[in-house]
Motif scaffolding. Sequence first.
Motif, mmCIF file in Angstrom:
data_model
loop_
_atom_site.group_PDB
_atom_site.id
_atom_site.type_symbol
_atom_site.label_atom_id
_atom_site.label_comp_id
_atom_site.label_asym_id
_atom_site.label_seq_id
_atom_site.Cartn_x
_atom_site.Cartn_y
_atom_site.Cartn_z
ATOM 1 N N UNK A 130 0.825 -1.212 0.000
ATOM 2 C CA UNK A 130 0.000 0.000 0.000
ATOM 3 C C UNK A 130 0.856 1.257 0.000
ATOM 4 N N UNK A 131 2.047 1.183 0.613
ATOM 5 C CA UNK A 131 2.904 2.371 0.664
ATOM 6 C C UNK A 131 3.307 2.821 -0.734
ATOM 7 N N UNK A 132 3.440 1.875 -1.670
ATOM 8 C CA UNK A 132 3.836 2.227 -3.032
ATOM 9 C C UNK A 132 2.680 2.836 -3.827
ATOM 10 N N UNK A 133 1.453 2.854 -3.253
ATOM 11 C CA UNK A 133 0.306 3.470 -3.925
ATOM 12 C C UNK A 133 0.106 4.922 -3.520
ATOM 13 N N UNK A 134 0.941 5.433 -2.605
ATOM 14 C CA UNK A 134 0.785 6.820 -2.181
ATOM 15 C C UNK A 134 0.976 7.767 -3.367
ATOM 16 N N UNK A 135 0.055 8.729 -3.451
ATOM 17 C CA UNK A 135 0.129 9.704 -4.513
ATOM 18 C C UNK A 135 -0.361 9.209 -5.859
ATOM 19 N N UNK A 136 -0.907 7.992 -5.940
ATOM 20 C CA UNK A 136 -1.349 7.436 -7.208
ATOM 21 C C UNK A 136 -2.874 7.354 -7.254
ATOM 22 N N UNK A 137 -3.389 7.033 -8.431
ATOM 23 C CA UNK A 137 -4.828 6.897 -8.618
ATOM 24 C C UNK A 137 -5.191 5.412 -8.526
ATOM 25 N N UNK A 138 -6.057 5.069 -7.553
ATOM 26 C CA UNK A 138 -6.380 3.685 -7.247
ATOM 27 C C UNK A 138 -7.872 3.468 -7.487
ATOM 28 N N UNK A 139 -8.203 2.423 -8.274
ATOM 29 C CA UNK A 139 -9.595 2.085 -8.564
ATOM 30 C C UNK A 139 -10.070 1.080 -7.520
ATOM 31 N N UNK A 140 -11.270 1.321 -6.951
ATOM 32 C CA UNK A 140 -11.803 0.445 -5.923
ATOM 33 C C UNK A 140 -13.318 0.376 -6.080
ATOM 34 N N UNK A 194 -2.787 8.006 1.437
ATOM 35 C CA UNK A 194 -2.666 9.259 0.695
ATOM 36 C C UNK A 194 -2.655 8.963 -0.803
ATOM 37 N N UNK A 195 -3.853 8.683 -1.334
ATOM 38 C CA UNK A 195 -3.990 8.361 -2.754
ATOM 39 C C UNK A 195 -5.350 8.859 -3.234
ATOM 40 N N UNK A 196 -5.516 8.917 -4.546
ATOM 41 C CA UNK A 196 -6.790 9.318 -5.139
ATOM 42 C C UNK A 196 -7.617 8.060 -5.412
ATOM 43 N N UNK A 197 -8.854 8.019 -4.887
ATOM 44 C CA UNK A 197 -9.721 6.857 -5.029
ATOM 45 C C UNK A 197 -10.699 7.089 -6.173
ATOM 46 N N UNK A 198 -10.771 6.143 -7.095
ATOM 47 C CA UNK A 198 -11.759 6.172 -8.183
ATOM 48 C C UNK A 198 -12.733 5.032 -7.905
ATOM 49 N N UNK A 199 -13.959 5.353 -7.535
ATOM 50 C CA UNK A 199 -14.950 4.362 -7.127
ATOM 51 C C UNK A 199 -15.772 3.916 -8.332
#
Length: 596
Positions: A154-164, A180-185
């Motif tokens: 999860x630490x490597x997802x910081x600052x990235x756009x993550x789809x969930x 600390x990431x951007x969530x795209x629901x």
Amino acid sequence: MRLLPAKKQVDYLPLERRFGTILCLAALAGAVLVFLLLSPAVARAIESPVSEWPTITVGGDANYPPYEFLDANGNPAGFNVDLTRAIANVMGMTVKIRLGPWGDMRKALSNGEVDILQGMAFTEERTREVDFAPPHAIVYQTIWTRKGQEARSLQELRGKEVIVMRQSIMHDFLLKNNLDASYIQVDSLADALQMLAAGQHDAALVAKLPGEYLAREQGLTNITPQSRPLLAQKYGYAVRKGNSELLNSFSEGLALLKRNGQFQIIQQKWLGVLEPPRFPWERVVRYGLMVIVPLLLVLGGTVIWSRTLQRRVNQRTEDLARVVEEKERALDELRLHQDKLVQADKMTSLGTLLSGVAHEINNPNGLVMLNVTRFIEAFQAGAPILEAYYRDHGDFMLGSLKYSRMREELPLMLQETLDGSRQIRRIVDDLKDFARRDDSSFTELFQLNEVVQAAVRLVDNALRQATMHLTLNYASQLPPVRGNPRRIEQVVVNLLLNACQALASSDRKIVVTTFSDGDGQVILTVEDEGGGISPEHLPHLMDPFFTTKRETGGTGLGLWVSAGIVKEHGGTLAFAPAAIQGTIVTLTLPAAKENS
């Protein structure tokens, strides 16, 4: 021991008496049966029908294969669906399976439109809203990326756009951990994988087994799950908080399916395709013990015998090693003292040589300084006459240049010559001081800035050849240091030369800084942008004879001698990797106390 059968008891009652007893017992049993049939309570119990479950609405995700999904005909299918129908069969229940978007199903459970969800991941937070049955599967959550990209944690997802998926277990997990990431629901896992495969956003959080089903079904070949799962979560039935009767019925039905083997058949049908079969640990342990225990008994005796022999060998080896170590230590000390004597003799010879050279250089240099001074005075005295002639007759030749140019450049050339001569005298004086035999005590007060400036002048030529970016940061109003300034100068010269030798090209820089930490310590740092020092070499830098430059003439004594000088002054010498590249050396000396 063999048990003998007991002897039969002889019945001495007459036949008529025994027959009468049997008739009495039969009459009594018939009377009891008639009473029970005629009892109102019993009659009501017989006449009342057995209570039945109303139709139970079972909810689930419409796109979560292989657990639950809608097939090509729009009918519910999957592991959870078959499991629910089997439980309903063994428990005599009527169920209606309703699949839809996961967020809608969670709302339907909350408002009573759905009685039970057939697949929900367990978390402590969710137990405040629902009650869980024993899990019937373990779901492994993982990070999906496009091929060629990695995100192992999860630490490597910081600052990235993550789809969930909206309101999924990973959505709750991200909100709880405040990543600390951007969530795209999105509404489904299929939408998440399709967006990722289309080059949108950076990663998707999707369960491994459903993700592999969806990727294979949709032909998404450019995405892949990371090998290491993020979470392993219990997955089972869930009801609204307090609906224990329905939950207990499903839990009992699940237990019955596991006992009669039907659960394993359904599990193999849906989950045995992509999931590897569980390893038969119990069988391995049982057979392993049958083989290992006898071997352990044999090995135990062997080990005891070998340990005894090994202790004797080790004791003898330690004795021999101790003798060898003592001899090597004596040889090292002898070689060390010999090298110190050689070095001392070299320094004495160098001091004698420098004294003679300095005398030979100072004599002609003194004449140069004296004559240049006279030339300057003569030019300044004759300048008015030359100016008057220039005004009356115009420009004229003075030597090989016109006077209009000579009157500007000649004073500068004379001053540069005088400055160069003074620089020669300073260098010669510094060389004489550096090579002078010094047997004085450590009681002289000196300024660290002056010692560093003298060392820089001594190695000025080496610094100019090594780097075009030399930065000197001298702190103002440093407290004085008590000791021997010429020995500290020797240490600084050694550090500067090491920094020069570490640079691979002249575009790398060297930064020299002096400052006081306010706690009675005066500090010098020498930082270079060289290749740095290997971590395994750091503990041995100040050991005698340790060097990584033996092919180029290194003896391994420079830093050892420097460390000894610093220790005599009550200071420390430390080496560490620089912040970006290279090495930073820190020389710390105690400031002189006011009453000393």
